[in-house]
Design a protein around this motif. Structure first.
Motif, mmCIF file in Angstrom:
data_model
loop_
_atom_site.group_PDB
_atom_site.id
_atom_site.type_symbol
_atom_site.label_atom_id
_atom_site.label_comp_id
_atom_site.label_asym_id
_atom_site.label_seq_id
_atom_site.Cartn_x
_atom_site.Cartn_y
_atom_site.Cartn_z
ATOM 1 N N TYR A 4 2.891 4.616 3.649
ATOM 2 C CA TYR A 4 3.739 5.070 4.740
ATOM 3 C C TYR A 4 2.925 5.887 5.737
ATOM 4 N N ARG A 7 0.667 3.679 7.770
ATOM 5 C CA ARG A 7 1.409 2.929 8.791
ATOM 6 C C ARG A 7 1.709 3.832 9.987
ATOM 7 N N ARG A 8 2.166 5.052 9.690
ATOM 8 C CA ARG A 8 2.539 5.960 10.767
ATOM 9 C C ARG A 8 1.318 6.360 11.569
ATOM 10 N N THR A 321 10.531 13.793 4.731
ATOM 11 C CA THR A 321 10.609 13.124 3.433
ATOM 12 C C THR A 321 10.461 14.128 2.298
ATOM 13 N N GLN A 331 11.056 5.876 -0.235
ATOM 14 C CA GLN A 331 9.765 5.505 0.325
ATOM 15 C C GLN A 331 9.031 4.629 -0.652
ATOM 16 N N SER B 17 13.768 -2.396 0.266
ATOM 17 C CA SER B 17 12.424 -1.877 0.492
ATOM 18 C C SER B 17 11.728 -1.692 -0.839
#
Lengths: 331, 290, 307
Positions: A4, A7-8, A321, A331, B17
């Motif tokens: 994650y 990616r961000r 998160t 996530q 997901s």
């Protein structure tokens, strides 16, 4: 979590590139010829040509952009031959007005801006969140109404007006504070330092505190209507524990998220507060450079602001998160 | 009778997901087939996650299936859209579980009931107020209700409004998605009777989605039992309830709470004995229980 | 919680644990106070279950909230609610008790579980923390003791691998598991009175059966007096020894379950029983009428409960 973040980060880098391009295009297309600006009043066409050569302004757009990016990452050279000037990475250029390296100019002023931002942030968080919490648990009482009224004032009052008002009342009339002097370091003269920054802190905090008060109050009120608060009461939990775990903690997510964005924006320079109080920070630098059309400085400050906002955004997402277990798990 | 609404081998997958870059899918509906004929009540039962509601939504084209076909009156409508889909919508209507979230609180009852007609571009022949008045009466409400708002009604009344709305376009099939689950038991009984009467009058076919097996026993002709997206048992009502074959069906039936049958028998006996007697005292009765 | 002992509870056999007399509950309404409960009287014995049955607007939830002292702000309760406690063996009046005293009793001597376990658990804290919270507050146990207790209790209510799951968040459990967690949470201080407000309404029927069995086992083990509130007559017939039927805040009928079900005296009770669909008996009840339902006057509201 790691995928994650990757990616961000990737997305953020793309955004930053886009911003550099956009900034560059804007200044390229819209600004008057910087060579003329630098040249000043006593100017000859020869000199203008020389300057243009040094700055590389005679080159095509993409080449200029390329040089710019190169400067950001590895450094670049202005001009050719023995008069060439080396500019180390990240190179933000040289001020048209003062000919100083822009990076240095910003670095010199960053501490003051950080001081203003951090002080104001502490103040507005304390006042806003506790005021909002108080308003929510004492809903409808004089405390709640008083808090909301104050908040309304804070949001409606333009901060430059508040700044001027404070200065007039506290410095000129009541003479309890001196005119702010941002050159005083914390270590040299703590009292003087505090006195100088107090008013900018109050001005900045007032507006934000009002927003945060309303946000906290609304969020806590929503939270208090949740079923799990009733469960907490049914267990006979003492008020402090109930408030902390069942009212405040669940309400923190929107506040923290907003705070991340606001703080990042503040670090980019609280333009008005700094200008009014004469704080020599990044914000004042930005204001001055706009007034004198000092392109490299304007561009640099714009980039800094964008960088801070993008990073702030990413940090906020990650913190979110951490704050909400439900998001963490998915996530 | 010929099947009017028919679904075959319906599959619905949802993306979930997963870890990293691999996308996992969830098969909410896995190879489900059934049909509804005019005058027939087909009940689909199951627990949460069984896929019964999703199946109903697929059958009504509120969701698009991953694979499988939906046909109505012999015509394959699986891929239809636009005006041709609207014709189908005129034949099949839905009554939802929560009357208050399925009725627009800002609209009057009149507007709510005539909405399907408007969306399908059909103007009622006699004028809308007359039609709405008749429908409201039919479902057991005062026609004056048409100028009021949903919030002014109880759950049972609001559900009747939902039924009136569903009937406005004169459908042939009614899909009841847990339509009585949120109602008090006495109101539930009345609404079920209303639905049964409407079915007799108009020859409606029902697709009845429910988790309450006792309710299903009262109204179903055909029963499908679903578990985790698959149909594990199907048959006539009596076959499924009296002679269940699949273990899951047996587990379900065993788990349903029942009033002690001895007590029931005594009550029934007592009631028929006192059928002609006057009603009991008006005050609450206290019996010594210790 | 040490090894299970059969406790008769603070109420000895035959002497009621909770005595309610002429309970009235009202909320502020548009034209003055609106009464939601009119004059209820009943008692609960240790080790036994009273089922309170009613449809929406019957006031059953309000009654339980009044007993626990959890009424919403603005609501008023009058009458008498006496709980047998160690401090007051003859019965302590709850309606006039101070907020601090009520807080001390809640979670310790009387506990409550609610309908929707997902929304009733704090999503931000681990399950172990929430389960042991009441014990830490009322018994002053340390964090380590509390955690060990939580593991023990979770195991007792049938959560598999409690050592691992004690650190999970509510979201990571299914509906039935969450309700078990709620039950564990309520019993951690071994209360004398447990009020269960529609605890299985939101659960699947197979899960409901498990939860009902669990409640019955735990009640036997701890000798807890229980009030079971529901609209489901079939469930209450399995769960309660005594039944109180409510309608719009008023008591309709009250007595042993067997009598209520086999020989109801009131029309309303009979109508209710007739309306219950029977899974084993497809014959539709004879009294069902269609017909016009009169409109309620605009502006009136239903008191509480599901729509």
């Amino acid at each position: 979590m790691i995928p994650y973040l990757l990616r961000r980060s990737g997305a953020s880098v793309l955004v930053l590139f886009g911003i550099t391009l956009l900034t560059f295009v804007v200044f390229f297309a819209l600004s008057p010829d910087p060579a003329v600006t630098i040249c000043g009043k006593t100017c000859t066409p020869d000199r203008i040509e020389t300057i243009r050569g040094v700055l590389g302004l005679d080159q095509p757009f993409l080449t200029q952009y390329g040089h710019f990016l190169q400067g950001l990452f590895v450094g670049r050279r202005y001009g050719v031959g023995e008069n060439a000037v080396q500019c180390a990475a990240p190179c933000l250029g040289f001020s048209f007005q003062t000919n100083q390296p822009v990076l240095q100019m910003i670095a010199a002023r960053l501490p003051q801006t950080v001081t203003v931002a951090v002080g104001a942030a502490v103040l507005w968080l304390l006042v806003g969140v506790s005021g909002g919490l108080l308003g929510a648990i004492k809903r409808g009482t004089v405390w709640d109404k008083g808090a909301m009224l104050t908040a309304l004032g804070g949001i409606s009052l333009p901060n430059y007006f508040l700044a001027l008002l404070l200065q007039y009342v506290l410095v000129v009339r009541l003479q309890v504070l001196p005119f702010p002097d941002s050159s005083i370091g914390l270590t040299q003269d703590p009292v003087g330092w505090f006195e100088s920054y107090l008013m900018p802190w109050i001005v900045l905090a007032f507006g934000y505190a009002s927003l945060y008060l309303r946000l906290t109050r609304d969020t806590v009120l929503d939270t208090l209507s949740e079923n799990y608060v009733r469960t907490g009461r049914a267990k006979g939990l003492p008020r402090g524990l109930l408030l902390r775990r069942y009212a405040l903690r669940p309400s923190m997510a929107p506040v923290v998220t907003l705070f991340g964005m606001d703080f990042a924006g503040l670090l980019a320079g609280a333009l008005i507060a700094e200008t009014v109080f004469g704080i020599n920070g990044v914000g004042k630098l930005a204001a001055d450079s706009i007034a004198t059309n000092d392109q490299p400085v304007i561009m640099a400050v714009t980039l800094l602001a964008a960088l801070l906002v993008v990073v702030g955004n990413m940090v906020v997402d990650v913190v979110y998160t951490l704050l909400d277990p439900r998001v963490r798990i998915s996530q | 009778m010929n099947a009017l609404l028919q679904v075959e081998h319906l599959v619905k997958e949802f993306a979930v997901s997963g870890q990293g870059l691999r996308r996992q899918t969830l098969r909410a509906v896995d190879d489900v087939s059934f049909s509804v004929s005019p005058g027939e009540t087909v009940a689909v039962v199951g627990e949460s996650g069984s896929g019964k509601s999703t199946s109903a939504r697929l059958a009504v084209r509120l969701l698009d299936a991953t694979s499988g076909t939906v046909s109505f009156a012999g015509e394959d409508i699986t891929g239809l859209s636009g005006r041709r889909l609207n014709r189908f919508r005129g034949g099949v209507q839905v009554v939802f579980q929560d009357p208050f979230s399925s009725l627009n609180p800002k609209h009057t009852v009149h507007d709510i009931v005539t909405a399907p007609l408007r969306y399908q571009g059909r103007a009622p022949r006699r004028g809308s107020r007359s039609l709405v008045g008749d429908l409201l009466e039919r479902v057991g409400l005062d026609p004056a209700a048409m100028d009021r708002y949903p919030s002014q009604f109880s759950g049972g009344q609001a559900q009747r409004i939902g039924i009136a709305r569903a009937l406005a376009v004169d459908p042939q099939i009614l899909v009841c998605d847990e339509a009585v689950s949120a109602l008090d038991v006495s109101v539930q009984a009345q609404v079920l009777k209303l639905l049964a009467d409407l079915q007799l009058e108009r020859g409606l076919g029902f697709l009845f989605i429910a988790h309450d097996l006792a309710v299903v026993r009262q109204i179903a002709d055909t029963v499908l039992v679903m578990q985790q997206g698959r149909v594990v048992e199907r048959g006539t009502r009596d076959e499924v309830f009296d002679r269940p074959r699949h273990d899951y069906t047996k587990t379900l039936l065993d788990a349903v709470p029942r009033i002690n049958p001895e007590w029931e028998a005594r009550r029934r006996a007592g009631r028929s004995a006192s059928a002609a007697r006057q009603d009991g005292p008006a005050h609450p009765t206290e019996r010594t229980s210790r | 919680m040490t090894a299970p002992t059969t406790r008769p509870g603070s109420g000895t056999a035959g002497v009621p644990l909770l005595e309610v007399r002429d309970l009235q509950v009202g909320v502020p309404g548009r034209d003055g106070p609106l009464a939601l409960v009119h004059g209820l009287s009943f008692a609960v014995d240790a080790g036994r279950t009273l089922g309170i049955v009613g449809e929406s607007g019957s006031g059953k939830s309000m009654t339980s909230l009044a007993i626990m002292g959890l009424l919403p702000p603005g609501a008023t309760a009058s009458g008498s609610v006496r709980l047998r406690t160690q401090r007051h063996p003859e019965g302590e009046e709850l309606l006039s008790a101070g907020a601090g005293r009520l807080r001390g009793l809640r979670g310790d001597r009387m506990a409550m579980i609610f309908q929707d376990p997902l929304s009733c658990l704090n999503p931000y804290y681990r399950v172990g923390v929430q389960v042991a919270e009441a014990h830490r507050v009322h018994r002053g146990s340390s964090r380590r003791q509390a955690r060990a207790l939580a593991v023990d209790v979770l195991g007792r209510v049938g959560i598999p691998r409690p050592h691992q799951r004690v650190d999970d968040y509510p979201y990571q459990f299914s509906g039935g598991m969450r309700q078990r967690i709620m039950i564990a949470m309520s019993l951690v201080c071994e209360p004398d009175l447990l009020i269960a407000d529609e605890p299985t309404t939101a659960l699947d029927v197979t899960v409901q059966a498990q939860i009902l069995a669990l409640l019955s086992d735990l009640q036997r083990e701890f000798g807890t007096g229980m009030i079971y509130i529901t609209h489901d007559l079939a469930v209450v017939s399995q769960v309660a020894e005594d039944i109180l039927v409510l309608r719009e805040g008023r008591p309709v009928e009250h007595g042993p379950a067997e009598q209520i079900f086999s020989d109801p005296q009131q029309d309303y009770t009979r109508e209710l029983l007739d309306a219950v669909p029977r899974i084993d008996d497809p014959v539709p009840a004879p009294h069902l009428q269609g017909g016009t339902t009169p409109l309620r006057p605009p502006g009136t509201s239903w008191g509480g409960g599901t729509p």
